[in-house]
Design a protein around this motif. Structure first.
Motif, short mmCIF file in Angstrom:
data_model
loop_
_atom_site.label_atom_id
_atom_site.label_comp_id
_atom_site.label_asym_id
_atom_site.label_seq_id
_atom_site.Cartn_x
_atom_site.Cartn_y
_atom_site.Cartn_z
N ALA A 89 0.84 -1.21 0.00
CA ALA A 89 0.00 0.00 0.00
C ALA A 89 0.87 1.25 0.00
O ALA A 89 0.62 2.21 -0.73
N MET A 90 1.95 1.21 0.79
CA MET A 90 2.82 2.40 0.88
C MET A 90 3.67 2.53 -0.38
O MET A 90 3.92 3.64 -0.85
N GLU A 91 4.09 1.37 -0.93
CA GLU A 91 4.86 1.41 -2.19
C GLU A 91 4.03 2.10 -3.27
O GLU A 91 4.53 2.92 -4.03
N PRO A 137 -6.16 -2.21 7.65
CA PRO A 137 -4.73 -2.52 7.45
C PRO A 137 -4.22 -1.85 6.17
O PRO A 137 -4.93 -1.81 5.16
N GLY A 138 -3.02 -1.27 6.25
CA GLY A 138 -2.45 -0.60 5.08
C GLY A 138 -2.80 0.87 5.01
O GLY A 138 -2.27 1.61 4.19
N GLY A 151 15.39 11.35 4.32
CA GLY A 151 15.18 9.94 3.92
C GLY A 151 13.76 9.46 4.16
O GLY A 151 13.49 8.26 4.12
N ASN A 152 12.80 10.40 4.40
CA ASN A 152 11.42 9.98 4.64
C ASN A 152 10.57 10.12 3.37
O ASN A 152 10.93 10.82 2.44
N ASP A 153 9.42 9.44 3.39
CA ASP A 153 8.37 9.75 2.42
C ASP A 153 7.75 11.09 2.80
O ASP A 153 7.76 11.46 3.98
N TRP A 154 7.22 11.80 1.80
CA TRP A 154 6.58 13.09 2.12
C TRP A 154 5.67 13.51 0.98
O TRP A 154 5.78 13.00 -0.15
N ASP A 155 4.72 14.42 1.27
CA ASP A 155 3.95 15.03 0.20
C ASP A 155 4.02 16.54 0.38
O ASP A 155 4.26 17.04 1.48
N CYS A 156 3.90 17.24 -0.76
CA CYS A 156 3.81 18.70 -0.76
C CYS A 156 2.42 19.04 -1.26
O CYS A 156 2.01 18.58 -2.31
N SER A 194 11.76 3.54 -9.98
CA SER A 194 12.03 2.68 -8.81
C SER A 194 12.31 1.26 -9.25
O SER A 194 11.64 0.72 -10.14
N GLY A 195 13.34 0.68 -8.65
CA GLY A 195 13.66 -0.72 -8.92
C GLY A 195 14.43 -0.93 -10.21
O GLY A 195 14.65 -2.07 -10.62
N THR A 196 14.84 0.17 -10.87
CA THR A 196 15.59 0.00 -12.13
C THR A 196 16.79 0.95 -12.10
O THR A 196 16.96 1.71 -11.15
#
Ligand SMILES: C[C@@H]1N[C@@H](c2cn(-c3ccccc3)nn2)[C@H](O)[C@@H]1O
Length: 447
Positions: free
Chosen positions: A19-21, A222-223, A267-272, A365-367
Motif C-alpha cells: 500500500a505504501m509502495e 490494514p495498510g 530519507g522519509n516519504d513526504w507530500d507537498c 524505482s527498482g531500475t
C-alpha cells in the motif's frame, strides 16, 4: 541519546508494504477543498476578504452564526463527482485528497454524530460517497482530509484550562473517534487519512488518546496511510517525536512549500500540498497576486518527485460544485505534458545524481533508468551530468522521440556533457539515461 517514549513514532524508516509502495509511486495528486466556505467565495456583503477563503468564518466582519447557517443555503446544483474525477484523470493525478470536514465543522457526509452535515442542507445527498465512487471508477485512489479542529462543535476547545474544558473535550474526543471510525466504515476503499487542525494545545495534550486512535484505525483498515500531522508524542512533539523519529507514515509538513534540497527530507516519504494562488484552498472568487502557471506546476511536480515526494495540487470548486475555468485549464496543460512525460514521474524516486541547474533527475524505482527533466537549457546547450560512482551510461535519448539519441561527452570521472541540438523550447522535456553499474573487474570504467 534516545529516550523512552510511549507515544512517539512506532516505526523507524520507510514503510515497505504494498500500500505504501503504491502511495510512494503516485508522483502527482489532486487536493480538493470544498464546503460551505465556497458559497461566500472569499467575500462577504460585497467586501473581499484577503485571507484564505476557507478561513472566512474567522474574519471579524462575519457574524459566526450567519456563517454557520450556510448549510441551509448549500445546494450545489452543478456538482458532478464524475466530472471532477475526469478532470483529475485528464491532469494525470494518481490520487485525490478530499475535504470531508474542514475547520468549520460542516460534514460533507451524513455523519450520525452531528446535525451539521449535508443531510441538513437542501442538497441532502452524501458528497463523500459520490466523490469516493467516482474517483474509484476512474482508478484514482482516495485519501480523506479531516480537520480535528471543529469550530462548530460546542465541545471543541483550543486549550484545556478548566475542569469544564476537560469534561467537554472528553466528549469531543469521543465525537472525533466516532466520526473517524464512521468514515473508515462508510468508505472502506479509501487508502488514507490526511489530518489537519491538530496544532492546538487541546489536541497536542492527547498523545495517548491519539496514539490509541491511530492504532485502532490501522487495525480497522490494514495498510491505511496516515501522515505525521495527526498526533504529537507525550512531550508535545509534532511531526518528529522527541527522538527525532518521523511520526506516521510520511512527512506532512510541506504545505505550500517544497524542500530546497534532498537533505531536508531526511530519507522519509513526504507530500507537498500546493495552492494555485499564494494561499487559497477554498474557492475565492477573486484570485489575487501570483497565480502559478502550468509550467511552474509541472516544475514543482518534477522537483518533488526528484526528492522522493508527491506533489498534490489543490482545486477549490465553486459553491455550485463546478470547477473554475482557470483550474480546468491548468489540469489540461499539466495533463498534456504528463501524457508525453509521465514515465519520468510515476513510480519514480530520488536518483542520487548531483542536482544540476538545467532541472531534475528522477529514477524509475527498482531500475537503473534515469530521467532528466529539463527546464532550463543553458546557453551552451550542454547539460552537465554527474553520476554516482561506477555508473555506465549505456544509452541516452529523448523520451518524446526515442529516435533522438545522444552520446554524452565524458569530461572527467563520472562527469559528462550531453550536447543538445539548438532548438526553441517552450515546454520542459525529458531525456532518458539507460545506465548500469560498472561491473567489478580490472577497475577501468568500461568493461
Ligand atoms: C491544507 C491547508 N491547511 C489549512 C490550514 C493552514 N493553517 C495555518 C495556520 C497557521 C499558520 C499556517 C497555516 N491553518 N489551517 C488550510 O485551511 C488548508 O486546509
Amino acid at each position: 541519546e534516545q529516550i523512552t517514549l510511549l507515544h512517539g513514532s512506532h516505526r523507524v524508516g520507510k514503510r515497505s508494504d504494498a500500500a505504501m509502495e503504491k502511495w510512494r509511486g503516485y508522483g502527482l495528486g489532486q487536493f480538493i477543498h470544498w464546503g460551505l466556505y465556497a458559497i461566500p467565495g472569499g467575500a462577504w456583503n460585497g467586501k473581499q476578504y484577503n485571507g484564505a477563503a476557507e478561513w472566512i468564518r474567522s474574519w471579524n466582519g462575519i457574524p459566526k452564526s450567519t456563517y454557520d447557517s450556510l448549510n441551509y443555503s448549500f445546494n450545489p446544483t452543478a456538482f458532478d463527482a464524475k466530472a471532477w474525477a475526469k478532470t483529475a484523470r485528464q491532469m494525470g493525478a494518481k490520487y485525490v485528497t478530499f475535504t470531508t470536514k474542514h475547520h468549520d465543522g460542516f460534514c460533507l457526509w451524513p455523519s450520525k454524530y452531528t446535525k451539521y452535515t449535508v443531510k441538513n442542507s437542501p442538497y441532502k445527498k452524501d458528497i463523500v460517497k459520490a466523490v469516493v465512487d467516482a474517483y474509484d471508477q476512474e482508478g484514482i485512489d482516495v485519501i480523506l482530509y479531516f480537520s480535528v479542529m471543529d469550530w462548530n462543535h460546542p465541545d471543541w476547545r483550543y486549550d484545556l484550562k478548566t475542569k469544564e474544558d476537560s469534561i467537554a473535550f472528553e466528549r469531543f474526543k469521543k465525537f472525533t473517534r466516532n466520526q473517524l471510525i464512521e468514515l473508515l466504515t462508510n468508505y472502506p476503499t479509501v487508502k488514507g487519512l490526511w489530518f489537519d487542525g491538530t496544532w492546538d494545545k487541546s489536541w497536542v495534550k492527547q498523545a495517548a488518546f491519539a496514539d490509541e486512535l491511530e492504532t485502532e484505525m490501522r487495525k480497522l483498515r490494514p495498510g491505511l496511510i496516515i501522515g505525521s500531522r495527526f498526533r504529537a508524542d507525550e512531550n508535545g512533539k509534532r511531526h518528529f517525536d522527541s527522538n527525532g523519529v518521523l511520526m506516521g507514515d510520511y512527512e506532512q509538513g510541506w504545505e505550500r512549500k517544497i524542500p530546497a534540497k534532498i537533505e531536508d527530507v531526511h530519507g522519509n516519504d513526504w507530500d507537498c500540498v500546493m495552492t494555485v494562488p499564494e494561499n487559497q484552498w477554498g474557492y475565492n472568487a477573486a484570485w489575487n497576486g501570483h497565480i502559478k502557471t502550468g509550467n511552474e506546476l509541472i516544475e514543482m511536480t518534477a522537483r518533488c518527485v526528484s526528492m522522493g515526494g508527491n506533489f498534490v495540487l489543490n482545486f477549490g470548486p465553486k459553491g455550485d460544485g463546478s470547477i473554475r475555468q482557470e483550474e480546468i485549464k491548468l489540469a489540461t496543460e499539466i495533463g498534456d505534458w504528463m501524457k508525453i512525460n509521465q514515465e519520468a514521474i510515476y513510480n519514480c524516486e530520488y536518483a542520487g545524481y548531483e542536482k544540476q541547474d538545467w532541472g531534475y533527475f528522477t529514477k524509475k524505482s527498482g531500475t537503473d533508468k534515469i530521467y532528466m527533466v529539463v527546464f532550463n537549457v543553458p546557453v551552451s546547450a550542454a547539460l552537465r551530468i554527474k553520476t554516482p560512482p561506477k555508473t555506465i551510461i549505456k544509452k541516452a535519448y529523448l523520451l518524446a522521440d526515442t529516435q533522438e539519441v545522444f552520446s554524452p561527452e565524458e569530461i572527467s570521472g563520472d562527469e559528462y556533457f550531453l550536447h543538445l541540438k539548438k532548438r526553441e523550447q517552450s515546454k520542459p522535456f525529458v531525456i532518458v539515461l539507460e545506465t548500469a553499474k560498472a561491473e567489478k573487474g580490472n577497475g577501468t570504467k568500461y568493461e
